[in-house]
Design a protein around this motif. Sequence first.
Motif, short mmCIF file in Angstrom:
data_model
loop_
_atom_site.label_atom_id
_atom_site.label_comp_id
_atom_site.label_asym_id
_atom_site.label_seq_id
_atom_site.Cartn_x
_atom_site.Cartn_y
_atom_site.Cartn_z
N PHE A 101 -96.05 85.42 34.09
CA PHE A 101 -97.20 86.24 33.70
C PHE A 101 -98.48 85.48 34.00
CE2 PHE A 101 -100.07 88.18 30.47
CZ PHE A 101 -100.06 89.46 31.01
N PRO A 140 -102.89 85.80 35.55
CA PRO A 140 -104.04 86.64 35.90
C PRO A 140 -103.97 87.00 37.39
CG PRO A 140 -104.73 84.66 34.73
CD PRO A 140 -103.30 84.46 35.10
N LEU A 141 -104.50 88.17 37.72
CA LEU A 141 -104.43 88.64 39.11
C LEU A 141 -105.06 87.66 40.08
CD1 LEU A 141 -103.83 90.94 41.11
CD2 LEU A 141 -106.06 91.91 40.55
N LYS A 199 -102.74 84.64 41.55
CA LYS A 199 -101.42 84.92 42.14
C LYS A 199 -101.08 83.92 43.24
CE LYS A 199 -99.77 89.10 42.88
NZ LYS A 199 -99.67 90.51 43.31
N THR A 232 -98.92 90.50 36.74
CA THR A 232 -100.31 90.39 36.29
C THR A 232 -100.55 91.30 35.09
OG1 THR A 232 -101.25 92.20 37.58
CG2 THR A 232 -100.92 90.10 38.72
N GLN A 233 -101.78 91.27 34.61
CA GLN A 233 -102.11 92.10 33.45
C GLN A 233 -101.98 93.59 33.73
OE1 GLN A 233 -104.12 90.14 35.27
NE2 GLN A 233 -106.29 90.71 35.12
N TYR A 234 -101.94 93.96 35.02
CA TYR A 234 -101.83 95.36 35.39
C TYR A 234 -100.38 95.81 35.63
CZ TYR A 234 -106.72 94.31 36.31
OH TYR A 234 -108.02 93.89 36.19
N ASP A 235 -99.43 94.88 35.52
CA ASP A 235 -98.05 95.16 35.91
C ASP A 235 -97.07 95.23 34.73
OD1 ASP A 235 -98.93 94.98 38.57
OD2 ASP A 235 -98.58 92.81 38.59
N VAL A 236 -97.56 95.10 33.52
CA VAL A 236 -96.66 94.98 32.37
C VAL A 236 -95.75 96.20 32.22
CG1 VAL A 236 -96.54 94.74 29.86
CG2 VAL A 236 -98.25 93.44 31.16
N GLU A 237 -96.32 97.38 32.41
CA GLU A 237 -95.52 98.61 32.28
C GLU A 237 -94.41 98.66 33.34
OE1 GLU A 237 -96.05 103.49 32.31
OE2 GLU A 237 -97.81 102.19 32.14
#
Length: 459
Positions: free
Chosen positions: A238, A240-241, A244, A362-367
Motif C-alpha cells: 500500500f 501513495p500514487l 509507485k 494506491t489510495q485509489y485502488d482499495v476497492e
Amino acid sequence: MPSAEEASTSTANDAPLPSFRSLGLIDPLLDALSQLNFTTPTEIQSSSLPPALAGRDIIGVAKTGSGKTAAFALPILQKLWEEPKGLFACVLAPTRELAYQISQQFESLGAGMGVRCCCIVGGMSMMDQAVALAKKPHVVVATPGRLNDHLENTKGFSLRTLKFLVLDEADRLLDLDFGPIIDKILKVIPKERSTYLFSATMTTKVAKLQRASLSNPVRVEVNEKYSTVDTLLQYYLFIPLNQKDVNLIYLVNSLAQNSIIIFTRTVHDAQRLSIMFRTLGFQAVPLHGQLSQSQRLGALGKFKSGGRKILVATDVASRGLDIPHVDVVMNYDIPTHSKDYIHRVGRTARAGRSGKSITLVTQYDVELLQRIEAVIGKKMELWPTDNEEIALLRERVDEAGRVAVNEMKEDAANGRGVGGGRKRRRDDQGGRGGGKDERDRDDDVVEAGMPRKKSKGRR
C-alpha cells in the motif's frame, strides 16, 4: 441447435485419471507424448478426449495452464492420421503469442506424422504467409483479423475443405471484439465439421457463440472455481500514487535474483518502465502490442531462456502463454477485473511449483483490492518494506524516470514508435480485429540492455 444448458455434460471428478493409451490414442501420438514427457492426461484431456474422438463437438471450460491445447490437438491429429487430405483444421486464438505457442504444440505432437502447420498472425508479411498457405498445410493457427485478411485477399485460399474449427480462449476472443470477424469466418466454412470451443469462463457472449457454431456439444468442465492455486503466495504493497515507481524499483532490487514479470495497464508504462530499469542497471525487456512481431517473440525468447530476468508487459502476456520458471509476478497497476488478476498471477506457481505475486495498491485502488480478495477467497498479506532504503533510491529513480520520458519524447520526435522503429499502423491483437493491419519490418527485439549508471541502492 441446443443451448449450453441443453448440451450433454461431462464433469471431471476425483476418480483416478486414465492413461493416454486407455483413452484410445494411436501409437504415433503416444510416441510423441512420451517424447514430450506428457505421462498422464490432465482433467480436461481425460474428460474431453473420449467424446472428441467419437466425433462430438466439445465445449471445454477450464482455466489457463490446464492442458487445453493438447485436449483439442490430439483428436484433430488422430482424425488427420485416418483421413490425411488438404487443409484439415483451423484454430483461432486471441493473441499472436498464443497462436505461435499452439502452432508449436501441434508440430511437436504431430512430428511423427509429418503434420504441416502454418501460423497466420498480424505483424508479419502477408506475402510470406500467402506462400506458406499455398503449400497446403494441414493445420492453420491464426488470429481472426489476419485470417479474415487472407480469406478476402489471398487468391486460391479458402476454408472449404475444413473438417475442424477450434475457438481457443473464446472469452478473450470476444472481449477483444472479434465477434463480427468470427461471424464472417463462420459463414465461409463448411457446416459439416467438428467444432471445439475452449474458454476459461462461460460469459453470455461465449454462450451465444456456442449456440451459433456448435452442434449437440458435450460440455466438459473442470476447475469450476475461478481462483488462484494454493502454491501461490499473494502480497500487496500500500503506497501513495506518486511513489509507485520508487517502490517498484525497491521490490525488484530486493528480489533481484528472481525471474519477474511486471504487468502494466498501458503500453506507455511498459515501455517507460523498461527504459528506467535499463538506466538503473537491471536486465529487462518490454512486451506489448506496439512492438513488431519479431520483437515480441524475441522478448519472450530472451525471458524464457534467462537472458533477461525481468519482463515488463501489458496484458498481452497474461493469458495462455506457458512461460516456465517465473518466480514473481508484480502488478504495477492493479487490474480492473478480478479475472485479469487471476490470469496475470497464473504466470507463476505453475505445475505445482511455488511462486509469489505482489500488487501495488494506491489510495485509489482499495476497492479493487477488496473485490479481488473476495473472488480469490483469501486476504493478501502486506509485503514488508524498508523505508530508509526506499528513501535512498528516490533520487536515482526520479533521474531514471526523467531519462525514460526524454528518450520516449526523442523517439516520438524522430518518427519512431514505442518499439523503437518507425511508426506503424497498429495491429495489437493480430489483424484488423485488433486495429489497423500492420505491415512492419522485422526489427530486432528492443532490449533493455547495458546500464547507463549504477543504482546507489543496488545490492
